[in-house]
Scaffold this active site. Structure first.
Site, PDB file in Angstrom:
ATOM      1  CG  ASP A 497      -0.646   0.699   2.350  1.00 56.01           C
ATOM      2  OD1 ASP A 497      -1.562   1.232   2.956  1.00 56.01           O
ATOM      3  OD2 ASP A 497       0.540   0.769   2.691  1.00 56.01           O
ATOM      4  CG  ASP A 692      -3.044  -1.609   4.301  1.00 56.32           C
ATOM      5  OD1 ASP A 692      -3.567  -1.408   3.196  1.00 56.32           O
ATOM      6  OD2 ASP A 692      -2.300  -0.789   4.877  1.00 56.32           O
TER       7      ASP A 692
HETATM    8  N1  ATP Z   1      -9.399   9.256   9.244  1.00 58.43           N
HETATM    9  C1  ATP Z   1      -9.542   9.781   8.017  1.00 58.43           C
HETATM   10  N2  ATP Z   1      -9.775  11.092   7.896  1.00 58.43           N
HETATM   11  C2  ATP Z   1      -9.907  11.627   6.677  1.00 58.43           C
HETATM   12  N3  ATP Z   1      -9.840  10.965   5.547  1.00 58.43           N
HETATM   13  C3  ATP Z   1      -9.632   9.663   5.596  1.00 58.43           C
HETATM   14  C4  ATP Z   1      -9.465   8.995   6.824  1.00 58.43           C
HETATM   15  N4  ATP Z   1      -9.255   7.704   6.585  1.00 58.43           N
HETATM   16  C5  ATP Z   1      -9.291   7.575   5.242  1.00 58.43           C
HETATM   17  N5  ATP Z   1      -9.526   8.731   4.642  1.00 58.43           N
HETATM   18  C6  ATP Z   1      -9.642   8.978   3.207  1.00 58.43           C
HETATM   19  O1  ATP Z   1      -9.870   7.778   2.523  1.00 58.43           O
HETATM   20  C7  ATP Z   1      -8.819   7.528   1.599  1.00 58.43           C
HETATM   21  C8  ATP Z   1      -8.530   6.085   1.560  1.00 58.43           C
HETATM   22  O2  ATP Z   1      -8.038   5.689   2.808  1.00 58.43           O
HETATM   23  P1  ATP Z   1      -7.246   4.364   2.976  1.00 58.43           P
HETATM   24  O3  ATP Z   1      -6.904   4.269   4.398  1.00 58.43           O
HETATM   25  O4  ATP Z   1      -8.021   3.254   2.342  1.00 58.43           O
HETATM   26  O5  ATP Z   1      -5.981   4.560   2.058  1.00 58.43           O
HETATM   27  P2  ATP Z   1      -4.656   5.413   2.301  1.00 58.43           P
HETATM   28  O6  ATP Z   1      -4.169   5.163   3.655  1.00 58.43           O
HETATM   29  O7  ATP Z   1      -4.860   6.807   1.903  1.00 58.43           O
HETATM   30  O8  ATP Z   1      -3.731   4.820   1.209  1.00 58.43           O
HETATM   31  P3  ATP Z   1      -3.009   3.411   1.267  1.00 58.43           P
HETATM   32  O9  ATP Z   1      -4.059   2.425   0.974  1.00 58.43           O
HETATM   33  O10 ATP Z   1      -1.978   3.550   0.216  1.00 58.43           O
HETATM   34  O11 ATP Z   1      -2.431   3.311   2.634  1.00 58.43           O
HETATM   35  C9  ATP Z   1      -7.665   8.375   2.065  1.00 58.43           C
HETATM   36  O12 ATP Z   1      -6.834   8.747   1.007  1.00 58.43           O
HETATM   37  C10 ATP Z   1      -8.371   9.571   2.648  1.00 58.43           C
HETATM   38  O13 ATP Z   1      -8.700  10.463   1.642  1.00 58.43           O
END
Ligand code: ATP
Ligand code: CU1
Length: 818
Positions: A497, A692
């Site tokens: 990721d 993940d």
């Molecule tokens: N706690 C949060 N506050 C604000 N936005 C969030 C939060 N958690 C997730 N998001 C939004 O959702 C999206 C997807 O989150 P996710 O955790 O699936 O992926 P990521 O951590 O951004 O990327 P990766 O999968 O590469 O780690 C993020 O890019 C963000 O825009």
């Protein structure tokens, strides 16, 4: 997948899913042992199904949580309780241990019970008035296991074992030396007095080796006989005793060939392997004691009114503020809230230089504040700290062995009786089939016993696994599941990721658009509920602007999307929720920022986007190199991210990765893993977040970043203690090599035994030659196993020379005696 590894259709145990050697049927299911069957009956199908649905189910962990954070080898007694240790016989697999433990716990009067599967030892704490040792023994015996007093202390005392080996080695070498003239066939030509002297000397030298040094084997063999199970000990004892007995008879009748050296050599060599085994176990014990010393019992907690109270470290809960002064140990994992300090983290990084910590830095329980003063926000309970986890892993690894080991043990269970039968058959065929003289038939039978001794199998595999685990440890990788090494076999695809794995996961708030600035306070209140890097950044940004966020009354975290909740009567959402309505200007702004590789987080009021937080992240410094090495090793690298297309594409470009997928929900990530697996790939997944966890679980090998979310670490099979991607690459390379070597070893000893047995049965190998061949084969397998430790070429050369030299010398000596 390698066709040599996984048998096509093996029967597996309904409970523990190990391959079944002897089926134990019950109610339409098949079990590998009666322990599994009884445990299944005890738990019931429903409970079993529930347990199996949990990630990384490991039967040894079915036991209820321990009282102490660091599992102690033996529970302390006191308060009117008594302590009993029972040696157990016939534990086939970890389930058997769990079964005995469960039944003992349910016996009235028992306060605590613990079974150490590795040492076949049960420790029971009970109230003397309500339970007694006899009843406890009976309870275990009724389950079908043998109970004996735990082996006397000397047996677990490696010093004694080393002494036995030392004596065997010295006397054995002398026996070898004086056996040369015997092999040359001088004996009968010698004057009677010399014959007596030489033969008597050999006899005198080998008696202590066989009967004192070999005592553990003899006793083991006796136990095996009385319990009617064929064990390795039995094979060794029979081989050695028969060679000894035969030689004694020959000596008394003034015959020609004496094989005292064979009986002594067998014992010497097997003691060596036993010593190696005990050594690695002792090392694990020492590691545990070392870790226990790092544990803080108490902590200085800051109360709401600013005073300091002393509490037990295990009572700390996430969110507590703890004060750590110079010279103090950090009691729980967390982040620094105030203050600066140099912290010694050498217990897990191995680096002696203290690390500078400032507000925002993560700190781990067990680290020492060398200089400075910190206030820490506790992130997880002491029981779940990296320290406690490490200790538990060591304990599990120590107690449970691993699948290869158990497989080897199972093979031995079939192999040993087969060899005994073959030896008898050989004897019978020579004596009565071919009409050979007694002593020829006997010798050929003995040669079969000795040549078949599968010590290569029983020594090399644990050594290779232990060596691989040690390499992983040095690379900063914690094995969370005992099969973590086998899982790395055959990996051809690595999915990663982005946020926190390829990148540092320390986002920087670059810009705010719309009302985002005005909403930062309430947004931070919501984000306190989330562990996501976006959340951490927004909370920090609010604090930096002088806002003190208080947890919102209602906040719901949705992994992969964001947080929603009500603050000051308004419904707010932060993150990528699908049903938001976007004003045109903010939508355009968001598209622009994404195209530029930024992460865009919208904040919406009552379903309508009111502002944007635009964040950027930095690639880890070692990412490019790590990716290049993965590809050089022939692995496919794919990004699977929840972030938007723009930032993912930018990161992929920077990291040198061509395949990527963006905007995956947590479930879609797991589905991507499964889709790859359906195409025949074996997938390693590297991730750090809650989003993940599912993918980490489904992957053939899940690697979690140590600084990431708890759930991710619980779901992964490995934890990267030091957040370096190159550590994961090192680990993958090391374990792939280890697995290759283990397979080579298993194959080698199989081929060796299959090829050598008929030779021995046909009478082409004398016992001495058989012993020499066995020694050479085992030593080379052992040397092969030690290759995992990546010994320097020079050391390896010396080893190789020594081993082949000894082997060749013995072979020549034996041959010249023919
Ligand atoms: N706690 C949060 N506050 C604000 N936005 C969030 C939060 N958690 C997730 N998001 C939004 O959702 C999206 C997807 O989150 P996710 O955790 O699936 O992926 P990521 O951590 O951004 O990327 P990766 O999968 O590469 O780690 C993020 O890019 C963000 O825009
Ligand atoms: Cu089993």
């Amino acid at each position: 997948m390698d066709p040599g590894l996984e048998p096509v259709a093996v029967l597996t145990c309904h409970l523990c899913e190990e391959p079944v050697v002897t089926p134990f049927p019950a109610e339409g299911h098949t079990f590998c042992c009666h322990g599994c069957r009884e445990l299944w009956r005890l738990l019931g199908e429903e409970e079993v199904a529930r347990l199996k649905a949990q990630p990384g189910i490991n039967w040894a962990r079915l036991r209820p949580p321990e009282e102490s954070v660091i599992p102690s080898p033996a529970p302390a007694s006191g308060g009117g309780t008594a302590q009993l240790e029972l040696g157990l016989d016939g534990l086939w697999c970890a389930s058997c241990g769990v079964l005995v433990e469960t039944v003992l716990r349910r016996t009235p009067g028992v306060v605590a019970a613990r079974v150490d599967y590795g040492r076949s030892l049960a420790s029971v704490t009970f109230e003397p008035g309500r339970a007694d040792p006899l009843r406890l023994r009976q309870a275990v015996e009724e389950l079908g296991y043998g109970v004996h007093d735990p082996l006397p202390e000397e047996d677990r005392d490696s010093l004694r074992l080393r002494r036995r080996f030392g004596v065997a080695a010295v006397l054995g070498a002398l026996v070898m030396m004086f056996s040369v003239p015997v092999w040359d066939g001088y004996l009968p030509g010698l004057p009677a007095s010399l014959y007596d002297a030489l033969g008597g000397l050999l006899l005198a030298l080998s008696v202590p080796v066989v009967f004192w040094s070999g005592w553990p084997f003899l006793r083991g063999a006796w136990a095996a006989l009385t319990h009617r199970v064929a064990t390795m000990d039995l094979l060794v004892a029979l081989g050695s005793l028969s060679a000894f007995g035969y030689s004694l008879a020959v000596f008394l009748t003034r015959g020609r060939w004496l094989y005292f050296d064979t009986s002594a050599l067998l014992i010497t060599f097997l003691l060596l392997s036993r010593n190696l085994e005990v050594g690695s176990r002792n090392r694990a014990g020492a590691v545990m004691q070392g870790l226990a010393r790092l544990e803080s019992r108490s902590a200085a907690r800051l109360t709401a009114d600013g005073t300091v109270e002393t509490v037990a470290a295990r009572d700390l809960v996430p969110g507590d503020q703890v004060l750590v002064r110079t010279g103090g140990r950090i009691p729980a994992d967390g982040t620094v809230r105030e203050g600066r300090a140099a912290v010694d983290e050498s217990w897990f990084t191995g680096e002696a230089v203290p690390v500078r910590k400032a507000p925002g830095s993560p700190v781990f329980a067990g680290s020492l504040a060398v200089e400075g003063r910190l206030v820490i926000t506790v992130a997880r309970r002491a029981q779940a700290s990296m320290l406690a986890e490490t200790a538990r892993m060591v304990a599990v690894a120590q107690g449970e062995g691993n699948r290869w080991q158990r497989l080897a043990d199972r093979v031995l269970r079939v192999f040993v009786p087969a060899v005994l039968a073959l030896a008898l058959l050989t004897f019978a065929a020579w004596r009565w089939g071919a009409g050979a003289p007694w002593h020829t038939a006997l010798l050929n039978g003995i040669a079969v016993l000795i040549i078949a001794c599968p010590c290569a199998l029983s020594v090399a595999t644990p050594v290779a696994v232990a060596a691989a685990a040690e390499r992983l440890g040095r690379a900063g990788i914690l094995l969370r599941s005992p099969d973590g090494i086998e899982r790395a076999a055959g990996i051809d695809t690595v999915m990663l990721d982005k946020t926190g794995t390829l990148t540092l996961g320390r986002l920087v708030l670059e810009e705010m658009a719309g009302d985002a600035g005005a909403l930062l306070g309430p947004v931070a209140s919501l984000e306190l509920a989330s562990e996501h890097p976006v959340a951490v950044t927004l909370v920090e940004a609010a604090r930096a602007r002088g806002l003190q966020p208080q947890p919102a009354a209602s906040a719901r975290v949705e992994p992969g999307r964001g947080v929603e909740g009500t603050v000051q009567g308004r419904r707010l959402t932060v993150g990528r929720f699908p049903e938001l309505s976007w004003p045109e200007d903010l939508a355009a702004r968001a598209r622009g920022a994404e195209a530029a590789g930024r992460t865009v987080v919208p904040v919406a009021r009552d379903g309508r986007v009111a502002g944007l937080y635009i964040l950027s992240d930095t690639l880890r410094p070692e990412t490019v190199q790590a990716v290049a090495r993965l590809r050089a090793a022939g692995l496919r690298v794919v990004i699977a991210s929840g972030d938007g297309e723009g930032p993912v594409a930018a990161a992929a470009r920077a990291a040198g990765i061509t395949e990527w997928q963006a905007r995956l929900s947590p479930l879609e990530k797991a589905e991507r893993v499964r889709a790859e697996q359906a195409q025949g790939h074996r997938v390693a997944f590297l991730g750090d977040g809650i989003n993940d966890a599912a993918a980490l679980m489904h992957a053939d090998l899940g690697i979690a970043m140590g600084a990431g979310a708890d759930i991710a670490r619980a779901a992964g099979h490995w934890t990267l203690v030091s957040p370096r991607l190159t550590a994961a690459v090192d680990g993958l390379e090391d374990t792939r090599k280890a697995v290759r070597i283990i397979r080579q070893n298993l194959g080698f000893s199989l081929v060796y035994n299959l090829a050598a047995l008929p030779l021995a049965a046909a009478g082409w190998a004398t016992p001495a030659l058989a012993a020499a061949a066995m020694l050479a084969s085992s030593a080379s397998v052992l040397a092969n196993a030690l290759r995992v430790l990546a010994w320097s070429p020079r050391r390896l050369l010396w080893w190789g020379l020594g081993v082949t030299g000894t082997g060749a010398l013995l072979a020549v000596l034996a041959w010249s005696g023919l």
